[in-house]
Design a protein around this motif. Structure first.
Motif, short mmCIF file in Angstrom:
data_model
loop_
_atom_site.label_atom_id
_atom_site.label_comp_id
_atom_site.label_asym_id
_atom_site.label_seq_id
_atom_site.Cartn_x
_atom_site.Cartn_y
_atom_site.Cartn_z
N ASP A 12 0.86 -1.18 0.00
CA ASP A 12 0.00 0.00 0.00
C ASP A 12 0.90 1.23 0.00
O ASP A 12 1.47 1.60 1.03
N LEU A 13 1.05 1.85 -1.17
CA LEU A 13 1.94 2.99 -1.33
C LEU A 13 1.55 4.14 -0.41
O LEU A 13 2.39 4.69 0.31
N GLU A 18 2.57 7.79 3.99
CA GLU A 18 1.84 8.79 4.78
C GLU A 18 1.63 8.41 6.24
O GLU A 18 0.93 9.11 6.97
N CYS A 19 2.26 7.33 6.71
CA CYS A 19 2.00 6.85 8.07
C CYS A 19 2.83 7.55 9.13
O CYS A 19 2.64 7.29 10.32
N GLY A 20 3.76 8.39 8.75
CA GLY A 20 4.56 9.11 9.75
C GLY A 20 5.95 8.56 9.93
O GLY A 20 6.68 9.01 10.82
N GLN A 21 6.37 7.61 9.09
CA GLN A 21 7.74 7.12 9.20
C GLN A 21 8.70 7.88 8.30
O GLN A 21 9.91 7.77 8.43
N THR A 22 8.18 8.66 7.36
CA THR A 22 8.99 9.50 6.50
C THR A 22 8.27 10.82 6.31
O THR A 22 7.05 10.90 6.44
N PHE A 23 9.04 11.86 6.02
CA PHE A 23 8.46 13.19 5.92
C PHE A 23 8.88 13.92 4.65
O PHE A 23 8.77 15.13 4.57
N TYR A 69 14.20 0.29 -0.84
CA TYR A 69 13.68 1.43 -0.09
C TYR A 69 12.23 1.18 0.34
O TYR A 69 11.85 1.46 1.47
N LEU A 70 11.42 0.68 -0.58
CA LEU A 70 9.99 0.46 -0.30
C LEU A 70 9.71 -0.85 0.44
O LEU A 70 8.57 -1.09 0.84
#
Length: 158
Positions: A12-13, A18-23, A69-70
């Motif tokens: 799920d891209l 958007e979950c808060g692990q990257t900004f 990365y993903l």
């Protein structure tokens, strides 16, 4: 600019970015744009959990680095078997199936975590983007669709 397609089984891209692990990722319609290592990247998913990812990179990022990365090679069923041993975790796994742990550069992760202390995700995103603009190297893709904003490499610790 380089374009490729990647298989994305049980991925799920939107949840992963958007979950808060990257900004450093910004949503532009169906595209997410950001930076991996020294490359501007735009990614979109065709709308299904097993959907193909369309990936554009500038100048050119190795496909294996995007997969890494993903976390696309992570076996979610093996992970679920290990962490889904109680009812609460099974509910979390069901709700967030497809979310992957991103493999961001260590320095970027640490600096983002420091910025995250006691603030909101939106404020962290602004801080990280300001850091990139002030101390990062620009990636010259302005005006090339879907890159509608200028992107910057995350600055080194130095």
């Amino acid at each position: 600019m380089h374009t490729t397609s990647l298989d994305a089984n049980d991925f799920d891209l939107a949840a992963s970015l958007e979950c808060g692990q990257t900004f450093c990722w910004q949503r532009r319609g169906r595209w997410f744009t950001g930076v991996i290592d020294d490359n501007a990247v735009a990614i979109r998913q065709d709308g299904t959990p097993d959907g193909v990812l369309e990936v554009m990179t500038y100048p050119e990022l190795d496909e294996e680095r995007v997969v890494d990365y993903l976390g696309l090679e992570d076996d979610l069923f093996v992970i679920a078997r290990e962490v889904g041993r109680d009812v609460y975790m099974r509910g979390v796994l069901h709700r967030w199936w497809g979310l992957r742990v991103l493999r961001q550069p260590l320095w970027e992760t640490l600096a983002s975590f420091i910025c995250a202390t006691n603030t909101s995700v939106a404020a962290i995103e602004r801080m990280v983007m300001r850091m990139r603009r002030k101390a990062g190297v620009p990636i010259g893709v302005r005006g090339k669709s879907p890159f509608s904003v200028e992107h910057y490499v995350f600055p080194s610790p130095e």
